[in-house]
Design an enzyme around this catalytic site. Sequence first.
Site, mmCIF file in Angstrom:
data_model
loop_
_atom_site.group_PDB
_atom_site.id
_atom_site.type_symbol
_atom_site.label_atom_id
_atom_site.label_comp_id
_atom_site.label_asym_id
_atom_site.label_seq_id
_atom_site.Cartn_x
_atom_site.Cartn_y
_atom_site.Cartn_z
ATOM 1 N N TYR A 1 0.808 -1.228 0.000
ATOM 2 C CA TYR A 1 0.000 0.000 0.000
ATOM 3 C C TYR A 1 0.842 1.280 0.000
ATOM 4 O O TYR A 1 0.771 2.070 -0.930
ATOM 5 C CB TYR A 1 -0.957 -0.007 1.200
ATOM 6 C CG TYR A 1 -2.050 -1.039 1.031
ATOM 7 C CD1 TYR A 1 -3.088 -0.812 0.140
ATOM 8 C CD2 TYR A 1 -2.030 -2.240 1.739
ATOM 9 C CE1 TYR A 1 -4.090 -1.759 -0.048
ATOM 10 C CE2 TYR A 1 -3.027 -3.186 1.554
ATOM 11 C CZ TYR A 1 -4.053 -2.939 0.666
ATOM 12 O OH TYR A 1 -5.034 -3.871 0.474
ATOM 13 N N PRO B 1 -11.340 1.514 -3.133
ATOM 14 C CA PRO B 1 -12.638 1.052 -3.628
ATOM 15 C C PRO B 1 -13.742 2.049 -3.267
ATOM 16 O O PRO B 1 -13.594 2.847 -2.343
ATOM 17 C CB PRO B 1 -12.860 -0.267 -2.892
ATOM 18 C CG PRO B 1 -11.580 -0.589 -2.212
ATOM 19 C CD PRO B 1 -10.891 0.717 -1.993
ATOM 20 N N LYS C 1 -27.573 -22.350 -1.923
ATOM 21 C CA LYS C 1 -27.660 -23.133 -0.680
ATOM 22 C C LYS C 1 -28.590 -24.328 -0.857
ATOM 23 O O LYS C 1 -28.271 -25.429 -0.414
ATOM 24 C CB LYS C 1 -28.165 -22.253 0.461
ATOM 25 C CG LYS C 1 -27.087 -21.431 1.133
ATOM 26 C CD LYS C 1 -27.662 -20.852 2.423
ATOM 27 C CE LYS C 1 -26.820 -19.731 2.955
ATOM 28 N NZ LYS C 1 -27.409 -19.106 4.128
ATOM 29 N N SER D 1 -10.150 -14.094 3.071
ATOM 30 C CA SER D 1 -9.801 -13.447 4.327
ATOM 31 C C SER D 1 -8.836 -14.285 5.171
ATOM 32 O O SER D 1 -9.012 -15.494 5.324
ATOM 33 C CB SER D 1 -11.084 -13.210 5.121
ATOM 34 O OG SER D 1 -10.752 -12.653 6.359
#
Length: 780
Positions: A84, A97, A402, A435
């Site tokens: 960054y 974003p 699902k 993540s």
Amino acid sequence: MVRTTSTCSAQQSNLPRLPVPTLADTARKYLKAVAPLLNNDEFNETKKIVEEFQHESKPLQELLLKRADTEENWLSQWWLDKVYLEWRSNLPIFYNPALLLPRQSYRDFDGQIQFAAHVIQGILQYRSLIDNNQIPVDRFGSDPLCMDQYRKVLGICRIPAKSIDRLHLYNKTGHRHVAIFHRNNIYRLPVYDDQGNKLSAADIYSSLKKLADSKESDEKQTLIGHLTADERQLWAPIHEQLSSVPENKNFLDTINDSLFVLCLDENYQSSSGTAIKKDTQTLMGFNFLHGGGTKYNTANRWFDKTLQVIVAPDGYSGVNYEHSLAEGGIITALVDYVLDHCKTAQPLVSTGKSSLLNKCQVVIPKDVEQSISESEKRVNKFIENCDLTVHKYPEFGKEFAKQNKLSIDGMIQVALQVAYFRMHGKCGATYESGSLRRYHLGRTETIRSCTLEAQQFARAMTEQHNETGSHTKYELFLKAMQAQRQYTTDAINAKGIDRHLLGLRLIAAENNLPKPALYNHISYKRAMHYILSTSQVGAKHDCVMIYGPAVDDGYGCCYNPRNDSINYMVTTFKINNEGTNAIEFSNHFNSSLTDMRSLIEVQCWYMDDVQDNPQDDHRLKDIDVPTLCDRTGVQVWHFQPEKTFANNECPSLTKLKQDRGYTYEDEIKVQPSMEKYEEKLKMFFAEHIHSDEEIRLVLDGSGFFDVRDCDDKWMRIHVFPGDLIILPAGMYHRFIPDSKNFIHVRRFFLGEPVWTPVNRPDGDTHPSRQDYIKHLKPHN
Ligand code: COA
């Protein structure tokens, strides 16, 4: 080097530390990941390079393991600095974003500032939750996630510098005001009183009203905000010159120390500067992503501020955020909270307190004027190169996935592969954010969604002459989905390859050690050229996050899967040599999703009148499952085939049996070895009804159920393993195996089995037939 301190609550200290993968694991996974990007010769060469890499990297791995022992998180500081803060190009499009919020009901300036006041109030309340450790801990399954990023959204600002930017950090007792941008002017708006109490929304609204009152007299100020959209190495010296003017301290402090920036836009671009007319959602996407150029709102922004809330005219609002310290999910959590707060907010009445808002003076030294106007030209040109389309895919979302025991994220990723293959005839390296927040101070790992399995499926779905049968396509689809799930599981459990490869390269540089030859190899270059830069950013509200492509010839695609739809956006750069096109790609993405749905759903079509072999398709016109159900009363389900063999492992099948009261079941195989096979086929294929519903679950093989629709036309349903079909009592139908001559089904019955076919026309007067006709909706 820039240091940030972690401010984690008690549960944080129990989070596991980010592990370092083994060299052997990374080597093996690297080969697998680059295989779809290379030809045979290139792949064989890569095998040798990867072999060498394992030897060359040994000393680097040892150093990395040492670093992992001593640092809180071996990656996090590198990630912040190298990825960054050392970034020297522009922030908007590449790094910051935007988030497009659902449209609000206000249509005039008063409504706009009322909404802004409620948003500010909502954020103040959210800040209290952060400061008091009251944000509920996020979890993945039962695992708690690292909450550190929540403290890194408010009060922070990035400051440009020559080779690495620095961060103005959060201070719990500071940040008592918001910086307001309006008509390119900068204002300081205190939001706490002298005792530190939050101001009411009505007080905030009253202060903002001053902007409306001074609208006519207040000239637009010198453009300055666009500087933060310029390349960092060009903005840094201008920033230094501006900071050296004592009168500018106030405006710079107002921005840097503010809790966040709130941009009250006055207008927005009404066209995208291209021949293609864009819808307002998409134009708003441009506005929140980059401001639309200095003619519109690019100077009414401060892209260095971690959180910019943008309140535009006509009910449109959004966010633009500086990405260094937090992922998109942290921003959507804040936005979800604030939108919930705004939903219950009451209309505001002015309290007359308007003296709070103060305009900041900006002094531009003469010798900087030229650089500022050059920057304006550069920024406008940069922005003009970005194309965007914002969409809602309406046909299905999370719930459908699902119900079919599939991951919607996997479906979207596989559909993106198909879309790219259909459009460009090849596949390309794909980045999906996974993540790492299961680990202390974890950020993200790359999920490489361009797998060999996805490539194979994309190829089959792109065939010109439909050489691959739909069941084979379905099997390829399941394999692609499994490969995607496997990579996702690896990535979020710190077993991906990208962060490890980055760590080895950086530790080599820090220790002046040679970097392994792999880093200069064609396979690495291709693997790092992210043609598709993708991410799921879920939000409770009807939002979508927007960012640019990672490479000139690539696409950016971010999505928010809703229950019954998918919000998404596609970005491209207009100047590139691969013919990328956002709208065309989005059309391919939509059709790929729809084609995948029809593979999952039972296959059906209107059929001809069967003059020859009834075991051929006899396909006239495909129909979708809702049409089949609507026009016949037939019901269909699809279960993952391997689960249908063992009922206990398939809770949804067990539930279906309980709900419908099926208490008896048996199994039957229809195949040539059956006694009197030809005679039985004739019997099955004679048009008939039953007095009870007919329920069949296909365990193996395949076959055709033909059913009459409400206009007495034949529809053919092609069933495969995992399909469960319920034919209502009294409906004319027939059955035949397809050309493979084999089907193994489980039959379910309500109570004792009844097997009494009543052939046409005898069935016409049967009570079950009368009842069926009464309930079947007439077709108009
Ligand atoms: N059968 C039934 N349900 C399934 C399923 C399956 N095979 N696979 C997933 N689901 C469920 C999930 O549990 C989830 O349920 P919920 O809505 O009740 O929570 C839902 O379907 C949607 O899951 P899905 O989105 O498909 O997968 P996921 O939740 O595992 O998410 C990632 C995958 C990669 C998006 C997630 O792990 C992640 O890393 N997210 C963060 C990405 C990020 O950092 N983005 C920001 C970058 S700035």
